[in-house]
Motif scaffolding. Structure first.
Motif, mmCIF file in Angstrom:
data_model
loop_
_atom_site.group_PDB
_atom_site.id
_atom_site.type_symbol
_atom_site.label_atom_id
_atom_site.label_comp_id
_atom_site.label_asym_id
_atom_site.label_seq_id
_atom_site.Cartn_x
_atom_site.Cartn_y
_atom_site.Cartn_z
ATOM 1 N N ALA A 159 0.841 -1.202 0.000
ATOM 2 C CA ALA A 159 0.000 0.000 0.000
ATOM 3 C C ALA A 159 0.879 1.255 0.000
ATOM 4 N N ALA A 160 1.948 1.210 0.792
ATOM 5 C CA ALA A 160 2.847 2.373 0.867
ATOM 6 C C ALA A 160 3.474 2.643 -0.493
ATOM 7 N N LEU A 161 3.925 1.597 -1.149
ATOM 8 C CA LEU A 161 4.552 1.780 -2.462
ATOM 9 C C LEU A 161 3.551 2.329 -3.468
ATOM 10 N N ALA A 162 2.313 1.834 -3.373
ATOM 11 C CA ALA A 162 1.289 2.309 -4.308
ATOM 12 C C ALA A 162 1.012 3.797 -4.108
ATOM 13 N N ALA A 163 1.214 4.260 -2.886
ATOM 14 C CA ALA A 163 0.912 5.668 -2.585
ATOM 15 C C ALA A 163 2.111 6.582 -2.828
ATOM 16 N N SER A 164 3.275 5.996 -3.130
ATOM 17 C CA SER A 164 4.514 6.779 -3.125
ATOM 18 C C SER A 164 4.967 7.212 -4.515
ATOM 19 N N ASP A 165 5.663 8.328 -4.546
ATOM 20 C CA ASP A 165 6.317 8.774 -5.767
ATOM 21 C C ASP A 165 7.672 8.084 -5.920
ATOM 22 N N ALA A 166 8.273 7.770 -4.787
ATOM 23 C CA ALA A 166 9.632 7.245 -4.822
ATOM 24 C C ALA A 166 9.881 6.394 -3.581
ATOM 25 N N TYR A 167 10.947 5.597 -3.619
ATOM 26 C CA TYR A 167 11.317 4.854 -2.414
ATOM 27 C C TYR A 167 12.813 4.964 -2.160
ATOM 28 N N LEU A 168 13.123 4.929 -0.881
ATOM 29 C CA LEU A 168 14.502 4.949 -0.423
ATOM 30 C C LEU A 168 14.779 3.601 0.231
ATOM 31 N N ALA A 169 15.915 3.022 -0.046
ATOM 32 C CA ALA A 169 16.241 1.741 0.560
ATOM 33 C C ALA A 169 17.523 1.836 1.380
ATOM 34 N N PRO A 170 17.406 1.764 2.705
ATOM 35 C CA PRO A 170 18.623 1.724 3.517
ATOM 36 C C PRO A 170 19.302 0.362 3.381
ATOM 37 N N VAL A 171 20.599 0.379 3.324
ATOM 38 C CA VAL A 171 21.364 -0.871 3.222
ATOM 39 C C VAL A 171 22.295 -0.933 4.413
ATOM 40 N N GLN A 172 22.147 -1.994 5.173
ATOM 41 C CA GLN A 172 22.999 -2.115 6.356
ATOM 42 C C GLN A 172 24.411 -2.475 5.934
ATOM 43 N N ALA A 173 25.354 -1.695 6.422
ATOM 44 C CA ALA A 173 26.714 -1.838 5.914
ATOM 45 C C ALA A 173 27.404 -3.125 6.367
ATOM 46 N N GLU A 174 26.880 -3.731 7.403
ATOM 47 C CA GLU A 174 27.581 -4.906 7.943
ATOM 48 C C GLU A 174 27.514 -6.114 7.014
ATOM 49 N N GLU A 175 26.506 -6.127 6.210
ATOM 50 C CA GLU A 175 26.346 -7.269 5.325
ATOM 51 C C GLU A 175 26.234 -6.789 3.906
ATOM 52 N N LEU A 176 26.538 -7.636 3.008
ATOM 53 C CA LEU A 176 26.419 -7.237 1.625
ATOM 54 C C LEU A 176 24.953 -7.181 1.194
ATOM 55 N N CYS A 177 24.150 -8.044 1.766
ATOM 56 C CA CYS A 177 22.704 -7.955 1.523
ATOM 57 C C CYS A 177 22.311 -8.004 0.060
ATOM 58 N N ARG A 178 23.158 -8.549 -0.761
ATOM 59 C CA ARG A 178 22.827 -8.412 -2.177
ATOM 60 C C ARG A 178 21.584 -9.211 -2.553
ATOM 61 N N ASP A 179 21.379 -10.326 -1.898
ATOM 62 C CA ASP A 179 20.179 -11.089 -2.225
ATOM 63 C C ASP A 179 18.929 -10.329 -1.849
ATOM 64 N N SER A 180 18.951 -9.758 -0.640
ATOM 65 C CA SER A 180 17.747 -9.061 -0.220
ATOM 66 C C SER A 180 17.567 -7.778 -1.026
ATOM 67 N N LEU A 181 18.659 -7.163 -1.411
ATOM 68 C CA LEU A 181 18.540 -5.965 -2.262
ATOM 69 C C LEU A 181 17.941 -6.332 -3.615
ATOM 70 N N ARG A 182 18.429 -7.430 -4.128
ATOM 71 C CA ARG A 182 17.938 -7.866 -5.440
ATOM 72 C C ARG A 182 16.456 -8.198 -5.361
ATOM 73 N N ARG A 183 16.089 -8.898 -4.289
ATOM 74 C CA ARG A 183 14.672 -9.244 -4.141
ATOM 75 C C ARG A 183 13.815 -7.991 -4.018
ATOM 76 N N LEU A 184 14.339 -7.018 -3.305
ATOM 77 C CA LEU A 184 13.598 -5.769 -3.132
ATOM 78 C C LEU A 184 13.374 -5.084 -4.486
ATOM 79 N N LEU A 185 14.442 -4.952 -5.236
ATOM 80 C CA LEU A 185 14.333 -4.258 -6.528
ATOM 81 C C LEU A 185 13.434 -5.045 -7.478
ATOM 82 N N GLU A 186 13.594 -6.352 -7.451
ATOM 83 C CA GLU A 186 12.755 -7.200 -8.308
ATOM 84 C C GLU A 186 11.294 -7.073 -7.932
ATOM 85 N N PHE A 187 11.067 -7.164 -6.634
ATOM 86 C CA PHE A 187 9.680 -7.115 -6.187
ATOM 87 C C PHE A 187 9.030 -5.800 -6.602
ATOM 88 N N ILE A 188 9.717 -4.708 -6.371
ATOM 89 C CA ILE A 188 9.104 -3.402 -6.655
ATOM 90 C C ILE A 188 8.894 -3.224 -8.158
#
Ligand code: ADP
Ligand code: MG
Length: 418
Positions: A159-188
Motif C-alpha cells: 500500500a505504501a509503495l502504491a501511494a509513493s512517488d519514490a522509495y529509499l532503501a537503507p542498506v545495512q553496511a555490515e552485510e552485503l545484503c545483495r540477495d535481499s537488495l535484489r529481491r527488493l528491486l525485483e519485487f518493486i
C-alpha cells in the motif's frame, strides 16, 4: 484527536513547496530485511526535513510502530490512526499527531492489540486504495510525506509503495545484503507493473550503520559504489549510540543532539536528496505534481527525463528524481553470475536501473563525504547540544562545512584511522 499542522499562511494551492511542487512528495522507506535502519532513518530524515523548512508528515505503516515511540508517544497517548483512515475514510490530517517539532506530524496505525493489528493488516490488504487516496489528499497539506514500512512485502509495504512517488532503501553496511537488495528491486519492479501510476521510482539507496573500522563495511561501501553508481547516495549513516538511543529519548536524534555524527549524516542526506532533485528535476516540478507518468519501455527511466520528454524538452539533463525499473529483468540475471561477488546478477540489474553507466555522479553532489566516514570518522561523539542551544548558536553564524562535508566541527574532532 488533534492536528497541529501550521500552514504558516501559505497559499497551499499556488505556492510551490521546497521540492518546487504544489503538493507533497511521498517517499517510502523500504527493505526486505528488518533491522536495517528504516524506522531510525524515517524519523530522523523527517525531523531533518522539518528543520530544513519542510512541512513533514511521517507515516509509520509498521504496526510494531517504532515511529511513535521514537517521537515520544506511548500507545495510550495516541488517539486514532491509520485504522480510522482505512475504516471510515478519515483524512490523515484528522489522525495526525503534532510532535515536539512544529513542522513535523506523525500518523501511526494505532493498532496495539493483536486483533487490532490483524484488522489493520487486513484493511491494508483489502483497502489499499483507501490508503492511497488518503495519502493523495494529504499532499495538499504537507511538503514531504515519509512512510516507514515494515520489513518485507506485506500489505502495508504494498500500500505504501502504491501511494509513493519514490522509495529509499537503507542498506545495512555490515552485510552485503545483495540477495535481499535484489529481491527488493525485483519485487518493486514487478509490483509496479500492476500499479496504474507505474509505481514508485528508486530515489536512492543509502548505507546505514557504517563503521569505518571494519573491513566489511569498507568492502560493502566500495562494492555498492561500483555497482550502484548514482543510485547509491553519497552520504551514509554511521553506526552511533546516539541513533540507537533514539527511542529512549522519545525524540529524533537530530533534535536532541543535532551535532552528533548520526544527526549530521541525516542532514547531509536531506541536502543531498534536495540537491539531486533540484538540480535535475526542475522540469518535473513544472510538469507534474505527482511525477509518475506512464511506464515506458526503457529498462530504466529517470523521472526527469520522462518529464522533460513530456514537456517536449528533449535536451534536458536527467540523473535524479529517481530511477524506474520496468519488470521483465529476471531474464537478465544469470544464476551463475549471481555467485560472483557483486559483479553478477545484482551488478547487471543495477546497470539496468542506472542505464548502463552506473558511474557515480560527481557533478551531482560532492563525492567526498562517503570517503570521509571510511577514512577519518570516529565513534567519539561530541558533547550533547540541545536544539535550542544550537538554534541560538546558528542564528548568527552561517553553516560552514569542513572538508568532511560536516559543519561545525574541526578536523580535531575526528580521529584519523590509517
Ligand atoms: P528497521 O526499521 O529497518 O527494522 P531500525 O531503524 O528499527 O530498523 O533499527 C534497528 C536497530 O538498529 C534499532 O535498535 C536502532 O536503534 C538501531 N540503529 C539504527 N540505525 C543505527 C545507527 N546508525 N547506529 C546505531 N544503531 C542504529
Ligand atoms: Mg522499523
Amino acid at each position: 484527536m488533534h492536528y497541529a499542522h501550521d500552514l504558516d499562511g501559505r497559499e497551499e494551492s499556488s505556492v510551490p513547496n521546497p521540492w518546487g511542487l504544489l503538493g507533497a512528495r511521498v517517499i517510502s522507506l523500504v527493505s526486505q530485511k528488518g533491522g536495517v535502519g528504516k524506522t531510525t532513518s524515517t524519523v530522523n530524515l523527517g525531523a531533518a526535513f522539518a528543520l530544513s523548512g519542510h512541512r513533514v508528515l511521517v507515516i509509520g505503516a509498521d504496526p510494531q510502530c517504532g515511529v511513535s515511540r521514537s517521537l515520544g508517544f506511548a500507545p495510550e497517548q495516541l488517539h486514532g490512526g491509520l485504522r480510522e483512515v482505512l475504516l471510515s475514510g478519515m483524512p490523515l490530517s484528522d489522525v495526525a499527531h503534532a510532535t515536539s517539532l512544529d513542522q513535523l506530524s506523525m500518523v501511526v496505525p494505532d493498532a496495539w492489540a493483536l486483533d487490532e493489528e490483524r484488522q489493520y493488516k487486513d484493511l491494508m490488504n483489502r483497502h489499499a486504495d483507501a490508503f492511497v487516496e488518503a495519502v493523495d489528499e494529504a499532499r495538499a497539506e504537507w511538503d514531504t510525506i515519509l512512510i516507514d514500512c515494515p520489513p518485507g512485502f506485506g500489505p502495508e509495504t504494498r500500500a505504501a509503495l502504491a501511494a509513493s512517488d519514490a522509495y529509499l532503501a537503507p542498506v545495512q553496511a555490515e552485510e552485503l545484503c545483495r540477495d535481499s537488495l535484489r529481491r527488493l528491486l525485483e519485487f518493486i519492479a514487478e509490483y509496479s507493473t500492476t500499479l496504474p501510476s507505474g509505481g514508485p521510482l528508486l530515489e536512492g539507496l543509502f548505507m546505514t550503520m557504517t563503521d569505518h573500522r571494519t573491513l566489511m563495511s569498507r568492502h560493502v561501501a566500495a562494492s555498492l559504489d561500483t555497482e550502484f553508481g548514482t543510485a547509491l547516495l553519497d552520504h551514509s549513516v554511521p553506526r552511533t549510540t546516539r541513533l540507537a538511543e533514539m527511542a529512549l529519548h522519545g525524540r529524533p536524534t537530530v533534535i536532541y543532539d543535532r551535532r552528533s555524527l548520526g544527526s549530521r549524516a541525516y542532514f547531509d542526506l536531506v541536502d543531498e536528496l534536495m540537491l539531486r532533485w533540484l538540480k535535475d528535476s526542475d522540469s518535473v516540478a513544472r510538469v507534474s505534481q505527482k511525477p509518475l507518468s506512464p511506464v515506458t519501455t526503457d529498462a530504466v527511466r529517470p523521472v526527469a527525463k520522462a518529464a522533460a520528454a513530456a514537456a517536449g524538452d528533449s535536451d534536458s539533463v536527467f540523473g535524479s528524481g529517481g530511477f524506474r525499473l520496468d519488470g521483465d529483468f529476471d531474464q537478465d540475471i544469470d544464476p551463475q553470475e549471481e555467485d560472483d561477488d557483486m559483479g553478477g546478477g545484482l551488478a547487471r540489474l543495477l546497470r539496468d536501473i542506472t542505464g548502463g553507466g552506473a558511474q557515480p555522479s560527481a557533478d551531482v553532489v560532492d563525492s567526498a563525504p562517503r570517503e570521509a566516514w571510511a577514512s577519518s570518522g570516529s565513534d567519539a561523539e561530541p558533547d550533547m547540544v540541545s536544539l535550542d542551544e544550537l538554534l541560538d548558536e546558528e542564528e548568527g553564524s552561517s553553516r560552514e562545512r569542513n572538508s568532511e562535508g560536516y559543519w561545525g566541527l574541526g578536523d580535531d574532532d575526528y580521529d584519523t584511522i590509517n
